[in-house]
Every structure is written in structure tokens, then in C-alpha cells.
Design an enzyme around this catalytic site. Structure first.
Site, PDB file in Angstrom:
ATOM      1  N   THR A 106       0.659  -0.967  -0.028  1.00  0.00           N
ATOM      2  CA  THR A 106      -0.112  -0.482   0.230  1.00  0.00           C
ATOM      3  C   THR A 106       1.514   1.366  -0.277  1.00  0.00           C
ATOM      4  O   THR A 106       1.969   1.185   1.010  1.00  0.00           O
ATOM      5  CB  THR A 106      -0.715   0.075   1.659  1.00  0.00           C
ATOM      6  OG1 THR A 106      -1.617   1.282   1.452  1.00  0.00           O
ATOM      7  CG2 THR A 106      -0.454  -0.403   2.251  1.00  0.00           C
ATOM      8  N   GLU A 152       0.422   3.195   1.969  1.00  0.00           N
ATOM      9  CA  GLU A 152       0.210   3.943   3.239  1.00  0.00           C
ATOM     10  C   GLU A 152       1.784   3.947   3.818  1.00  0.00           C
ATOM     11  O   GLU A 152       1.820   4.589   5.219  1.00  0.00           O
ATOM     12  CB  GLU A 152      -1.152   3.481   4.128  1.00  0.00           C
ATOM     13  CG  GLU A 152      -2.065   3.513   3.387  1.00  0.00           C
ATOM     14  CD  GLU A 152      -3.405   3.792   4.449  1.00  0.00           C
ATOM     15  OE1 GLU A 152      -3.996   3.467   5.685  1.00  0.00           O
ATOM     16  OE2 GLU A 152      -4.565   3.671   3.298  1.00  0.00           O
ATOM     17  N   LYS A 172       2.480  -3.505   7.418  1.00  0.00           N
ATOM     18  CA  LYS A 172       2.333  -3.680   5.586  1.00  0.00           C
ATOM     19  C   LYS A 172       4.076  -3.239   5.584  1.00  0.00           C
ATOM     20  O   LYS A 172       4.876  -4.121   4.630  1.00  0.00           O
ATOM     21  CB  LYS A 172       1.373  -2.531   5.101  1.00  0.00           C
ATOM     22  CG  LYS A 172       0.000  -3.692   4.955  1.00  0.00           C
ATOM     23  CD  LYS A 172       0.305  -4.624   4.388  1.00  0.00           C
ATOM     24  CE  LYS A 172      -0.155  -4.405   3.395  1.00  0.00           C
ATOM     25  NZ  LYS A 172      -0.937  -6.070   2.374  1.00  0.00           N
TER      26      LYS A 172
HETATM   27  P1  NAD Z   1      -9.996  -7.284   2.686  1.00  0.00           P
HETATM   28  O1  NAD Z   1     -10.282  -6.731   4.333  1.00  0.00           O
HETATM   29  O2  NAD Z   1     -10.608  -6.945   2.319  1.00  0.00           O
HETATM   30  O3  NAD Z   1      -9.566  -8.927   2.800  1.00  0.00           O
HETATM   31  C1  NAD Z   1      -8.651  -9.374   3.637  1.00  0.00           C
HETATM   32  C2  NAD Z   1      -8.894 -10.965   2.822  1.00  0.00           C
HETATM   33  O4  NAD Z   1      -7.743 -11.278   4.124  1.00  0.00           O
HETATM   34  C3  NAD Z   1      -9.913 -11.043   4.042  1.00  0.00           C
HETATM   35  O5  NAD Z   1     -10.439 -11.594   3.083  1.00  0.00           O
HETATM   36  C4  NAD Z   1      -9.623 -12.220   5.448  1.00  0.00           C
HETATM   37  O6  NAD Z   1      -9.938 -13.433   5.711  1.00  0.00           O
HETATM   38  C5  NAD Z   1      -8.150 -12.040   4.747  1.00  0.00           C
HETATM   39  N1  NAD Z   1      -7.040 -12.648   5.990  1.00  0.00           N
HETATM   40  C6  NAD Z   1      -7.134 -11.728   7.005  1.00  0.00           C
HETATM   41  N2  NAD Z   1      -5.895 -12.521   7.806  1.00  0.00           N
HETATM   42  C7  NAD Z   1      -5.830 -13.113   7.254  1.00  0.00           C
HETATM   43  C8  NAD Z   1      -4.582 -14.467   7.768  1.00  0.00           C
HETATM   44  N3  NAD Z   1      -3.906 -14.332   9.077  1.00  0.00           N
HETATM   45  N4  NAD Z   1      -4.487 -15.253   6.983  1.00  0.00           N
HETATM   46  C9  NAD Z   1      -5.578 -15.749   6.051  1.00  0.00           C
HETATM   47  N5  NAD Z   1      -6.090 -14.868   5.463  1.00  0.00           N
HETATM   48  C10 NAD Z   1      -6.075 -13.884   5.939  1.00  0.00           C
HETATM   49  O7  NAD Z   1      -8.687  -6.189   2.335  1.00  0.00           O
HETATM   50  P2  NAD Z   1      -8.580  -5.567   0.857  1.00  0.00           P
HETATM   51  O8  NAD Z   1      -8.642  -4.135   0.829  1.00  0.00           O
HETATM   52  O9  NAD Z   1      -8.716  -7.143  -0.417  1.00  0.00           O
HETATM   53  O10 NAD Z   1      -7.174  -6.208   0.841  1.00  0.00           O
HETATM   54  C11 NAD Z   1      -6.404  -6.563   0.111  1.00  0.00           C
HETATM   55  C12 NAD Z   1      -4.476  -6.337  -0.068  1.00  0.00           C
HETATM   56  O11 NAD Z   1      -4.197  -5.237  -0.299  1.00  0.00           O
HETATM   57  C13 NAD Z   1      -4.147  -6.187   1.849  1.00  0.00           C
HETATM   58  O12 NAD Z   1      -2.310  -6.977   2.090  1.00  0.00           O
HETATM   59  C14 NAD Z   1      -4.080  -4.273   1.713  1.00  0.00           C
HETATM   60  O13 NAD Z   1      -2.735  -3.998   3.084  1.00  0.00           O
HETATM   61  C15 NAD Z   1      -3.420  -4.218   0.119  1.00  0.00           C
HETATM   62  N6  NAD Z   1      -4.116  -3.049  -0.267  1.00  0.00           N
HETATM   63  C16 NAD Z   1      -5.622  -2.689   0.384  1.00  0.00           C
HETATM   64  C17 NAD Z   1      -5.928  -1.388  -0.816  1.00  0.00           C
HETATM   65  C18 NAD Z   1      -7.449  -1.067   0.112  1.00  0.00           C
HETATM   66  O14 NAD Z   1      -7.882   0.530  -0.594  1.00  0.00           O
HETATM   67  N7  NAD Z   1      -7.797  -1.444   0.058  1.00  0.00           N
HETATM   68  C19 NAD Z   1      -4.864  -0.394  -1.544  1.00  0.00           C
HETATM   69  C20 NAD Z   1      -3.633  -0.726  -1.107  1.00  0.00           C
HETATM   70  C21 NAD Z   1      -3.234  -2.409  -0.942  1.00  0.00           C
HETATM   71  P1  TYD Z   2     -10.581   4.674   4.564  1.00  0.00           P
HETATM   72  O1  TYD Z   2     -11.013   3.679   3.318  1.00  0.00           O
HETATM   73  O2  TYD Z   2     -10.572   3.774   5.850  1.00  0.00           O
HETATM   74  O3  TYD Z   2      -9.003   4.406   4.169  1.00  0.00           O
HETATM   75  P2  TYD Z   2      -7.666   4.815   4.378  1.00  0.00           P
HETATM   76  O4  TYD Z   2      -7.274   5.058   5.527  1.00  0.00           O
HETATM   77  O5  TYD Z   2      -7.354   3.539   4.203  1.00  0.00           O
HETATM   78  O6  TYD Z   2      -7.462   5.456   3.487  1.00  0.00           O
HETATM   79  O7  TYD Z   2     -10.640   5.718   4.728  1.00  0.00           O
HETATM   80  C1  TYD Z   2     -10.235   6.831   3.286  1.00  0.00           C
HETATM   81  C2  TYD Z   2     -10.114   8.639   3.880  1.00  0.00           C
HETATM   82  O8  TYD Z   2     -11.416   8.662   4.510  1.00  0.00           O
HETATM   83  C3  TYD Z   2      -9.849   8.580   5.307  1.00  0.00           C
HETATM   84  O9  TYD Z   2      -9.015   9.599   5.291  1.00  0.00           O
HETATM   85  C4  TYD Z   2     -10.337   8.154   6.207  1.00  0.00           C
HETATM   86  C5  TYD Z   2     -11.706   8.736   5.780  1.00  0.00           C
HETATM   87  N1  TYD Z   2     -12.741   8.380   6.504  1.00  0.00           N
HETATM   88  C6  TYD Z   2     -14.220   8.933   7.424  1.00  0.00           C
HETATM   89  O10 TYD Z   2     -13.299  10.412   7.430  1.00  0.00           O
HETATM   90  N2  TYD Z   2     -14.684   8.375   8.116  1.00  0.00           N
HETATM   91  C7  TYD Z   2     -15.035   7.531   7.884  1.00  0.00           C
HETATM   92  O11 TYD Z   2     -16.264   7.685   8.665  1.00  0.00           O
HETATM   93  C8  TYD Z   2     -13.874   6.875   7.370  1.00  0.00           C
HETATM   94  C9  TYD Z   2     -14.518   5.039   7.135  1.00  0.00           C
HETATM   95  C10 TYD Z   2     -12.852   7.484   6.372  1.00  0.00           C
END
Ligand code: NAD
Ligand code: TYD
Length: 352
Positions: free
Chosen positions: A130, A132, A159
Site C-alpha cells: 500500500t 500508506e 505493511k
Molecule cells: P480485505 O480486508 O477486504 O480482505 C482481507 C482478506 O484477508 C480477507 O478475506 C481475510 O479473511 C483475509 N485474511 C486476514 N487475515 C488473514 C490470515 N491471518 N490468514 C489468511 N487470510 C487472512 O482487504 P483488501 O482491501 O482486499 O486488501 C487486500 C490487500 O491489498 C492487503 O494486503 C492490503 O494491505 C492491500 N491494499 C489494499 C488497499 C485498499 O484500498 N483496500 C490499497 C492498497 C493495498
Molecule cells: P478508509 O476507507 O478507512 O481508507 P484509508 O484510511 O486506508 O485511506 O478511509 C479513507 C479516507 O476517508 C480517510 O482519510 C479516512 C476517511 N474516513 C472518514 O472521513 N469517515 C469514515 O467513516 C471513514 C471510514 C473514513
């Protein structure tokens, strides 16, 4: 080719499995997922029937070394795409240790199993990370791969640790590891704790939309399919030991995004326009809330040919439509534990 996809029951992993099975005919995918609160088998519904013989689901914790080694022995994967993680910043503020366990120990466990399994015939390890990990930006600039790591939350620190382990396994053991760092994802099957689906579910429930702080924080958005196309490119064209930032050059202030969502929901659900603004509630800020994220994806564009395809306004409109049409999906997802969590985080914090 056997491919382990960890975290395949989450938003990004499940969309990845659909995309990869459709577009990579030689792949057989084994999803490894612990089915935590964020994992939902419904996200993978229809895949077994749609791709017979090319998909298996294994419920396992990536931090459980014997279970992970057993999967490597059974499946002999030549590629691991590691999505599994605790992924929500607010939860990492409430309880950091799950993040350390899954994101740090879980990644180390997978890397070590891969190191042992791939001694004779090397495979590739794709670490999904990420933006982040880079911490917060001010009003200007963007994260490049050379930007120093400076995570703010337990989530991003865990991460960053995982990324460092992947790079260390590359340098020390010659493991073929590639890292992608992507900005904020949106799209179908996102757990309704993340900003976009959370706001949609609150709106439909007639509740206030809690915007943290003054709403001026900036996030950089990408459709989940574009992220996953970037992951596929990094798998196939990325260089071992390299990091690739993935983003679609789409920065939005949180408050502007929430207003766009309100307008889309107005169209979809027909609520009086004058009532919309009163739905927004500015609430106490998240501790350690990063001010701004922005990805410079030029290395991925140059080296991988990465070109995001989904224009934000179009992707957002389709996403809103998906949540409106799939209310049953997100209502099913909202477990009792989720409700307790919402009460704990937002209870009594609105500015009214
Ligand atoms: P999510 O929370 O939707 O899904 C996470 C999945 O991992 C779930 O299915 C959960 O059951 C599984 N999981 C959690 N702990 C586990 C464990 N100990 N063993 C096996 N499985 C486990 O997350 P996401 O948004 O799909 O994110 C996927 C990846 O992408 C993560 O590594 C996250 O850091 C990265 N990522 C996410 C975003 C975003 O905006 N969502 C952006 C950049 C990177
Ligand atoms: P989020 O979806 O939690 O992603 P991340 O913190 O990983 O960027 O939040 C996106 C942005 O929205 C973040 O700046 C926090 C803000 N946010 C709110 O203002 N209100 C909310 O209820 C949530 C969940 C997030």
C-alpha cells in the site's frame, strides 16, 4: 501453473481471482484465506462452477506455519500473490496486535515457506502492499518508489514491515519477490467499513455520514480492476527485488468524494437535494490521520506498461449502483461484531 492467492475472500483478492481466471487460461488458483470478519465466501460465489477444475479454496491462517507448509507441499505453487492482511486503519488503532500477527508474521511465514519450497525450482512472490507505507504528504508532491518509508498507523507500519521482509528475503536468499504499492481501492465486494461502502450503507440506513476532521484529507483512488491489472503486469513483467507504485492519478478530498456519493445516491434513491448536505456530520478526527496520499505511477507505466482503464466518475457511479443493487450482500456482511465495532468507534462522536 498453480497459483496461491492469499486473502482471496476480501475485496481485492476476490476481484483478482475472477479477473485472473478469466484472463490467464493456464492458471489454476488456490485461495488461502482465514475468513476473518473481512473474508466472505460469497465474494467468490460462482467461481468454482465458472472455472471447473481451476479453483480450490483452503481455509487457513497465513501465520500458521504447518498449515502453510502443507499447502505448499500439496499444491507446489510457482507463484504466490499475497493479498491476505488486516486492512483497516481504524481497526489497527483499536487493536494493533492482529495487524502485527497477520501482516508481519503471516508474510514472514509465507516467505519462509516459499524459500524452503522453491530451493530447486524458484517461483515468484508478489507482495501486495500500500502507498500508506510512505506516510503522509503535504499539499504537494507524490510518492515515488524511492520515497522513504514513514508509516503512521499500526496498519501501515505492519505493511511496511512485511515489505521489508520481502525485500530482505530477496537480498539474503535470492527469493524472487516483487512488491506493488497501490493507492485507495474502490469497487464491488468492499467491506462496508471502508469510506465508500460505509457511507453508502449509512446513507441507505438514514444515518449521518461521519467525515473525519474537516474532510480536507486527500486520498488517491483507483478501481479495484485497474489495481489488479497492475498486479498481473507486475507478476509478468516486474523485476525481482523491485517496488512498483500503482495509482490512477485520481486525488479527491474526502468531503468532495462524500458529496459526489450523495449526488449519485440522490439519483439512485431519489432523496430531496436539500436534505443531502444535512446528512454530513464532521466528527472527531482519526488519531494519526495521514493528511494526503498521492501516487506517482510513472515507473509502473514505463516499465510495466500500466494504464488504468476505469475513469473515476464512471467507476464510482457503477460502484454506487452495485451497492444499491446488492443491499443483501452488504447487509449479510454486517455481522454483530461489525455493529459492535461501529458503535465503539463512532458512538457519541458526532459534532451535533
Ligand atoms: P480485505 O480486508 O477486504 O480482505 C482481507 C482478506 O484477508 C480477507 O478475506 C481475510 O479473511 C483475509 N485474511 C486476514 N487475515 C488473514 C490470515 N491471518 N490468514 C489468511 N487470510 C487472512 O482487504 P483488501 O482491501 O482486499 O486488501 C487486500 C490487500 O491489498 C492487503 O494486503 C492490503 O494491505 C492491500 N491494499 C489494499 C488497499 C485498499 O484500498 N483496500 C490499497 C492498497 C493495498
Ligand atoms: P478508509 O476507507 O478507512 O481508507 P484509508 O484510511 O486506508 O485511506 O478511509 C479513507 C479516507 O476517508 C480517510 O482519510 C479516512 C476517511 N474516513 C472518514 O472521513 N469517515 C469514515 O467513516 C471513514 C471510514 C473514513
Amino acid at each position: 501453473m498453480n497459483v496461491l492467492v492469499t486473502g482471496g475472500a476480501g475485496i481485492i483478492g476476490s476481484n483478482f481471482v475472477r479477473l485472473a481466471l478469466a484472463e490467464r487460461a493456464a492458471w489454476r488458483i488456490v485461495v488461502v484465506d482465514a475468513l476473518t470478519y473481512a473474508g466472505n465466501l460469497e465474494n467468490l460465489a460462482g467461481i468454482e462452477a465458472g472455472f471447473p477444475g481451476r479453483y480450490r479454496f483452503v481455509k487457513a491462517d497465513v501465520a500458521d506455519a504447518p498449515a502453510v507448509e502443507k499447502i505448499f507441499a500439496e499444491e507446489k505453487p510457482s507463484l504466490v500473490v499475497h493479498f491476505a492482511a488486516e486492512s483497516h486503519v481504524d481497526r489497527s488503532v483499536l487493536g494493533p496486535m492482529d495487524f502485527v500477527r497477520t501482516n508481519v508474521l503471516g508474510t514472514a511465514t509465507l516467505l519462509d515457506a516459499a524459500r524452503k519450497a522453491w530451493r530447486e525450482k524458484p517461483g515468484r512472490f508478489l507482495q501486495v502492499s500500500t502507498d500508506e507505507v510512505y506516510g503522509a504528504l503535504g499539499e504537494t508532491g507524490a510518492f515515488a518508489e524511492a520515497t522513504p518509508i514513514a508509516p503512521s498507523s499500526p496498519y501501515s507500519a505492519s505493511k511496511a514491515s512485511a515489505d521489508m521482509l520481502a525485500l530482505a528475503y530477496h537480498r539474503t536468499f535470492g527469493l524472487d519477490a516483487v512488491i506493488t504499492r497501490c493507492c485507495n481501492n474502490y469497487g464491488p465486494y468492499q467491506f462496508p467499513e471502508k469510506l465508500i461502502p460505509f457511507m453508502i450503507s449509512r446513507f441507505v440506513d438514514g444515518e449521518k455520514l461521519p467525515v473525519y476532521g474537516n474532510g480536507m484529507n486527500v486520498r488517491d483512488w483507483i478501481h479495484v480492476d485497474d489495481h489488479n491489472r497492475g498486479v498481473l503486469l507486475a507478476i509478468e513483467k516486474g523485476r525481482a527485488g523491485e517496488v512498483y507504485n500503482l495509482g490512477a492519478r485520481c486525488e479527491r478530498k474526502n468531503i468532495d468524494l462524500v458529496r459526489s456519493l450523495l449526488e449519485l445516491l440522490l439519483k439512485a434513491r431519489g432523496v430531496a437535494a436539500e436534505k443531502l448536505e444535512s446528512r454530513i456530520a464532521f466528527v472527531k478526527d482519526r488519531p494519526g490521520h495521514d493528511w494526503r496520499y498521492a501516487i506517482d505511477p510513472s515507473k509502473a507505466e514505463r516499465e510495466l506498461g500500466f494504464r488504468p482503464e476505469v475513469p473515476f466518475e464512471e467507476g464510482l457511479a457503477k460502484t454506487v449502483q452495485w451497492y444499491v443493487e446488492n443491499e443483501k450482500w452488504w447487509r449479510d456482511v454486517q455481522s454483530g461484531a461489525y455493529r459492535d465495532y461501529v458503535a465503539k468507534v463512532y458512538g457519541g462522536q458526532t459534532s451535533e
